[in-house]
Design an enzyme around this catalytic site. Structure first.
Site, PDB file in Angstrom:
ATOM      1  N   ARG A  52     -72.158 -80.417  39.907  1.00 27.43           N
ATOM      2  CA  ARG A  52     -71.604 -79.956  41.187  1.00 27.43           C
ATOM      3  C   ARG A  52     -70.612 -78.828  40.949  1.00 27.43           C
ATOM      4  O   ARG A  52     -70.266 -78.536  39.802  1.00 27.43           O
ATOM      5  CB  ARG A  52     -70.846 -81.113  41.839  1.00 27.43           C
ATOM      6  N   LYS A  56     -69.980 -97.367  27.085  1.00 26.59           N
ATOM      7  CA  LYS A  56     -70.002 -96.615  28.336  1.00 26.59           C
ATOM      8  C   LYS A  56     -71.274 -96.938  29.104  1.00 26.59           C
ATOM      9  O   LYS A  56     -72.308 -97.221  28.499  1.00 26.59           O
ATOM     10  CB  LYS A  56     -69.945 -95.109  28.048  1.00 26.59           C
TER      11      LYS A  56
HETATM   12  C1  MV4 Z   1     -64.005 -90.995  25.542  1.00 28.40           C
HETATM   13  C2  MV4 Z   1     -62.695 -91.067  25.019  1.00 28.40           C
HETATM   14  C3  MV4 Z   1     -62.565 -91.276  23.669  1.00 28.40           C
HETATM   15  N1  MV4 Z   1     -63.664 -91.418  22.891  1.00 28.40           N
HETATM   16  N2  MV4 Z   1     -65.056 -91.136  24.731  1.00 28.40           N
HETATM   17  C4  MV4 Z   1     -62.809 -90.773  30.117  1.00 28.40           C
HETATM   18  C5  MV4 Z   1     -63.526 -90.118  31.246  1.00 28.40           C
HETATM   19  C6  MV4 Z   1     -64.891 -89.863  30.777  1.00 28.40           C
HETATM   20  N3  MV4 Z   1     -65.329 -88.586  31.253  1.00 28.40           N
HETATM   21  C7  MV4 Z   1     -64.826 -89.905  29.298  1.00 28.40           C
HETATM   22  N4  MV4 Z   1     -63.544 -90.449  28.966  1.00 28.40           N
HETATM   23  C8  MV4 Z   1     -63.188 -90.656  27.683  1.00 28.40           C
HETATM   24  N5  MV4 Z   1     -64.218 -90.770  26.831  1.00 28.40           N
HETATM   25  C9  MV4 Z   1     -64.875 -91.345  23.443  1.00 28.40           C
HETATM   26  N6  MV4 Z   1     -65.937 -91.496  22.658  1.00 28.40           N
HETATM   27  C10 MV4 Z   1     -61.618 -90.922  25.875  1.00 28.40           C
HETATM   28  C11 MV4 Z   1     -61.862 -90.727  27.228  1.00 28.40           C
HETATM   29  C12 MV4 Z   1     -60.698 -90.583  28.058  1.00 28.40           C
HETATM   30  C13 MV4 Z   1     -60.420 -89.401  28.714  1.00 28.40           C
HETATM   31  C14 MV4 Z   1     -61.256 -88.310  28.608  1.00 28.40           C
HETATM   32  C15 MV4 Z   1     -60.989 -87.142  29.259  1.00 28.40           C
HETATM   33  C16 MV4 Z   1     -59.832 -87.051  30.016  1.00 28.40           C
HETATM   34  C17 MV4 Z   1     -58.992 -88.107  30.147  1.00 28.40           C
HETATM   35  C18 MV4 Z   1     -59.257 -89.296  29.498  1.00 28.40           C
HETATM   36  C19 MV4 Z   1     -58.392 -90.370  29.620  1.00 28.40           C
HETATM   37  C20 MV4 Z   1     -58.678 -91.521  28.977  1.00 28.40           C
HETATM   38  C21 MV4 Z   1     -59.831 -91.639  28.211  1.00 28.40           C
END
Ligand code: MV4
Length: 446
Positions: free
Chosen positions: A292, A158
């Site tokens: 926000r 990330k």
């Molecule tokens: C993740 C994850 C799985 N594992 N981190 C996507 C948006 C960002 N705010 C963080 N996200 C994710 N982080 C880890 N370590 C999966 C996602 C993710 C996701 C998270 C929240 C809502 C929708 C999502 C859709 C795809 C992936």
């Protein structure tokens, strides 16, 4: 208290902020672009300043023009809403230098929490669970490979400056990690002018749960429980609800207290949201903080009876948070459907145009937040959200039932909207039983 506030935003959130201002006896100034100058909603403001062409870079993102508008209209504060400049620490800093109160956290807190690597560090200090991953930033792909070997695949790369799904890469093996590292770094460098990366173990099929918080300038902070925002498509939320239907009281308490510790550790003031991933076993892991007011703040307002935008303004003016945690109770269930001018039958493609017919639903427990009405035009330049349909009832079953009724009642013609998609989701057994994760839409809808 301020006598005038300038709203550096448009659409439904501008309307939402104007309403809060008026209830506090404050005059509202809106800035608008040439695309919005004839919109009905701008007439709700006490004064309007047209600041430039439709392009956001020349209007809602243009700092000098917005500051000039505040100076010309003698506004003592600026509310940034969400999107646009809401999480721009430079903008908050410029406001301060110009003697204008930015309605939000101070620039340092915004910068600190806007950096996801630093936000993780704050969380760890506050004993808040984070996703297993890197300590600080990753120097190079060698370090990434070594760490991934330790925590186990799949892993996620990330961008420290990312968030909301931008600048992320998943790697399932050593082979893919090398390429993913280079790609993620280049993408982050291009998108955020900051190539800093960190790593987290990939959490399979999580739910997205977030905690609403308010903090004042004197170290007082309270939480307003959680929202479940699992129903998303390409990182765009479609439906939010509270409470999270799968949390037990003990986990909820632990989650909300963790979020409180985190913003206290950051010396934060104003409204904030701490985002978490919830895994299959209901373990929660902090991922990021939003500094926000969010689109979905409305459902929290419905179940707690507190006006979060009014609080944001009062806290920015230096008033103390007089709410006690024990006075903040959850009452019933609330759900929000985002009505977008998009065609769900054609990949959610934008569907701008003039609205010839706009008849919103009503009835007990139904709230509509919108800047739209009959004869208004949905502009192609901005976000496609045209209304938020919010239902508040005693139980989740009642909410779903009333939401379906309200969606069927809502007449918006001739543009396409996400209403049919919402009806399809609400009719799905997996949604009704809340047996879902963030992949629900992609897996089960068209
Ligand atoms: C993740 C994850 C799985 N594992 N981190 C996507 C948006 C960002 N705010 C963080 N996200 C994710 N982080 C880890 N370590 C999966 C996602 C993710 C996701 C998270 C929240 C809502 C929708 C999502 C859709 C795809 C992936």
């Amino acid at each position: 208290m301020f006598s005038r506030i300038l709203i550096a935003n448009r659409g439904e959130i501008a309307v939402r902020i104007i309403r809060a201002c008026h209830e506090l006896g404050i005059e509202a100034v809106v800035v608008c672009s040439q695309a919005d100058k004839d919109a009905a909603y701008v007439k709700m403001a006490d004064e309007v300043v047209c600041i430039g062409p439709p392009s956001p870079l020349e209007s809602y993102l243009n700092i000098p023009r917005i500051i000039s508008a505040a100076e010309i209209t003698d506004a003592g504060a600026i509310h940034p809403g969400y999107g646009f400049l809401a999480e721009n620490a430079k903008f908050a800093e410029i406001c301060r230098e110009c003697g204008i109160t930015f309605i939000g956290p101070d620039p340092d807190a915004m910068r600190l929490l806007g950096d996801k690597v630093q936000a993780r560090e704050i969380a760890k200090k506050a004993r808040v669970p984070v996703v297993p991953g890197s300590e600080g930033e990753l120097k190079d792909d060698r370090e990434a490979l070594k760490l991934a070997g330790k925590i186990g695949y799949p892993v996620m790369l990330k961008a420290a400056a990312g968030g909301g799904g931008r600048g992320m890469r998943i790697a399932h093996s050593e082979i893919s990690l090398r390429g993913a590292f280079a790609a993620a770094r280049a993408e982050a460098e291009a998108a955020f002018k900051n190539g800093t990366l960190y790593m987290e173990k990939f959490i399979e099929q999580p739910r997205h749960v977030e905690v609403q918080l308010l903090a004042d300038n004197s170290g007082n902070a309270v939480h307003f429980y959680e929202r479940d925002c699992t129903v998303q498509r390409r990182h765009q939320k479609l439906i939010e609800e509270c409470p999270c239907p799968v949390l037990d009281d003990e986990t909820r308490e632990n989650l909300c207290r963790a979020a409180l510790r985190l913003i206290k550790e950051a010396n934060y003031s104003s409204a904030a949201t701490c985002e978490f991933l919830l895994d299959k076993d209901n373990n929660f892991y902090f991922i990021e903080v939003n500094t926000r007011i969010q689109v979905e703040h409305t459902i929290t307002e419905m179940i707690t009876g507190e006006d979060l935008v009014r609080w944001q303004i009062r806290l920015a003016s230096g008033e103390p948070l007089t709410l006690r945690q024990k006075d903040i109770q959850m009452n019933g269930v609330a759900m929000e459907c985002r009505i977008n001018a998009e065609d769900p039958q054609h990949g959610y493609s934008p569907s701008p145009g003039r609205i010839e017919r706009f008849i919103p639903p009503g009835g007990l427990g139904v709230r509509i937040d919108t800047h739209m009405c009959q004869g208004e035009t949905v502009s192609p330049y901005y976000d496609s959200m045209i209304a938020k349909l919010i239902v508040h009832k005693r139980t989740r079953d009642e909410v779903i039932n009333t939401m379906k009724r309200a969606l069927r009642e809502f007449q918006i013609e001739p543009i396409k909207t996400t209403i049919p998609a919402h009806l399809e989701i609400l009719a799905h057994n997996k949604f009704v039983t809340s047996d879902i994760d963030t992949g629900f839409i992609e897996k089960h809808m068209g």
